[in-house]
Design an enzyme around this catalytic site. Structure first.
Site, PDB file in Angstrom:
ATOM      1  N   GLY A   1       0.386  -1.739   0.074  1.00  0.00           N
ATOM      2  CA  GLY A   1       0.153  -0.125   0.073  1.00  0.00           C
ATOM      3  C   GLY A   1       0.790   1.596  -0.354  1.00  0.00           C
ATOM      4  O   GLY A   1       0.218   2.034   0.099  1.00  0.00           O
ATOM      5  N   ASP A   2       1.883   1.096  -0.207  1.00  0.00           N
ATOM      6  CA  ASP A   2       2.645   2.834   0.241  1.00  0.00           C
ATOM      7  C   ASP A   2       4.704   2.386  -0.410  1.00  0.00           C
ATOM      8  O   ASP A   2       5.364   2.691   0.248  1.00  0.00           O
ATOM      9  CB  ASP A   2       3.166   2.796   1.445  1.00  0.00           C
ATOM     10  CG  ASP A   2       3.312   4.663   1.527  1.00  0.00           C
ATOM     11  OD1 ASP A   2       3.134   5.478   0.600  1.00  0.00           O
ATOM     12  OD2 ASP A   2       3.833   4.803   2.833  1.00  0.00           O
ATOM     13  N   PHE A   3       4.759   1.449  -1.684  1.00  0.00           N
ATOM     14  CA  PHE A   3       5.863   0.969  -2.070  1.00  0.00           C
ATOM     15  C   PHE A   3       6.690   2.203  -2.502  1.00  0.00           C
ATOM     16  O   PHE A   3       6.156   2.379  -4.183  1.00  0.00           O
ATOM     17  CB  PHE A   3       5.801  -0.069  -2.975  1.00  0.00           C
ATOM     18  CG  PHE A   3       6.496  -0.775  -3.467  1.00  0.00           C
ATOM     19  CD1 PHE A   3       7.170  -1.594  -1.694  1.00  0.00           C
ATOM     20  CD2 PHE A   3       7.014  -1.279  -4.646  1.00  0.00           C
ATOM     21  CE1 PHE A   3       8.604  -2.610  -2.119  1.00  0.00           C
ATOM     22  CE2 PHE A   3       8.520  -1.903  -4.323  1.00  0.00           C
ATOM     23  CZ  PHE A   3       9.041  -2.668  -3.193  1.00  0.00           C
ATOM     24  N   ASN A   4       6.671   3.383  -1.935  1.00  0.00           N
ATOM     25  CA  ASN A   4       7.540   4.641  -2.807  1.00  0.00           C
ATOM     26  C   ASN A   4       8.859   4.448  -2.672  1.00  0.00           C
ATOM     27  O   ASN A   4       9.814   4.029  -0.989  1.00  0.00           O
ATOM     28  CB  ASN A   4       6.324   5.627  -1.817  1.00  0.00           C
ATOM     29  CG  ASN A   4       7.075   6.008  -0.368  1.00  0.00           C
ATOM     30  OD1 ASN A   4       7.701   5.376  -0.096  1.00  0.00           O
ATOM     31  ND2 ASN A   4       5.903   6.522   0.068  1.00  0.00           N
TER      32      ASN A   4
END
Length: 351
Positions: A214-217
């Site tokens: 959900g937050d592979f940034n």
């Protein structure tokens, strides 16, 4: 769901005492690390090794079951060969501890975890070559594939129906649009939400379900030099706090969006990330058709929620707006180019 989580403000002295008390380690060095709404510290004890101490904000600390599942997930992907951190047990053998302390807001309870230290620098600091972007896409798909094998008594807690950052909940942004009053981008955001309702929600039943990181940034992926290729390889996956039940296509859209932020030619990013992802999980036609709008939707989430968070925490504006500064221009650029033009770049014909 409110975004008003007061970020903890523990001093290094308090952190040192916490590490001694809970883990029987004596820090010789403590450095503050950036965070959205928690508090993170690099800790190097005299006993050796390096760690990251994570102190969650008091609001999120109330949901111990969710954090327990996220901590388990980190360890599970690590066991399955991906470079994620794992939690270090406390003296009493627990993977996290709920500590009641005062860091400036009166006595509140904070969940504390000590994680193994992942080596490397954030991917935001190195050139994003097509080869590295391919590996990022591949890693995102492998991670979601591994999550699918995971078993835990509290797994259903990842449903998170009201979670603002879920790409299933883009319409929730309508309640926050006033933060863009006077900004020409408000019109684009409204249009994206409209198209999301008419073109994405109608096809969602054909998306394949999974659990998303959900937050592979660009700040949650660490890399190290790779001697064999002369480039970089992924050495760490950070921050599992946005995990939620979603769809493979959501993970891909989120990954593409954040990789665009750091690239001089943002539109070009989609092709190698998509190719890497599809080397593990090929998309179906409806997933392909919605990818463009889902990437735009994530840009809208990032922009609107960051602007809203700044109204709550003006003192943290520098960190909160990291993504939005570049993101504004890229959102506008993608919108002006349109779906057809962008897809010509992303979806390369195999003929």
């Amino acid at each position: 769901m409110s975004l008003k989580h007061a970020q903890p403000k523990f001093s290094k002295i308090q952190v040192s005492e916490m590490v001694k008390k809970l883990f029987n380690l004596t820090p010789r060095e403590i450095q503050s690390l950036p965070s959205y709404d928690d508090q993170n510290f690099y800790v190097a004890p005299i006993e050796g090794d390096e760690y990251v101490l994570k102190i969650m904000n008091s609001e999120d600390s109330k949901n111990t079951s969710l954090v327990e599942v996220q901590t388990y997930a980190m360890s599970f992907v690590h066991q399955n060969g991906l470079p994620s951190q794992t939690a270090v047990p406390t003296k009493s053998g627990q993977l996290m501890s709920l500590e009641e302390m005062d860091c400036g807001y009166g006595c509140k309870k904070y969940l504390v975890r000590l994680l193994t230290y992942a080596p490397g620098v954030t991917i935001s600091k190195v050139p994003l070559t097509p080869e590295l972007l391919y590996e990022v896409g591949k890693m995102a798909a492998r991670m979601d594939e591994i999550f699918q094998k995971m078993e835990h008594p509290n797994l259903s807690i990842l449903q998170r129906d009201k979670f603002l950052w879920s790409l299933s909940n883009v319409v929730f942004l309508e309640s926050y649009l006033s933060v863009l009053d006077g900004d020409p981008l408000q019109k684009i955001v409204k249009s994206v939400i409209h198209h999301y309702k008419t073109s994405v929600e109608t096809k969602r039943s054909n998306f394949r379900k999974c659990i998303n990181h959900g937050d592979f940034n660009d700040l949650n992926i660490l890399v190290q030099p790779d001697d064999s290729s002369g480039g970089h390889k992924i050495s760490g996956i950070l921050d599992f706090s946005d995990m939620n039940s979603g769809y493979y296509i959501h993970e891909l859209a989120i990954t593409i969006m954040y990789m665009m932020i750091e690239h001089p030619e943002p539109v070009e990013v989609g092709r190698p990330v998509l190719a890497g992802f599809e080397s593990v999980i090929p998309l179906n036609e409806d997933e392909k058709d919605c990818l463009f709008l889902l990437v735009l939707s994530r840009f809208c989430q990032s922009l609107v929620l960051a602007c809203y968070s700044v109204t709550l925490h003006p003192e943290n504006v520098e960190y909160l707006m990291i993504t939005s500064r570049n993101g504004k221009h890229i959102l506008q650029q993608l919108w002006e180019l349109g779906k057809e033009q962008v897809e010509k770049v992303w979806f390369v014909s195999s003929n």
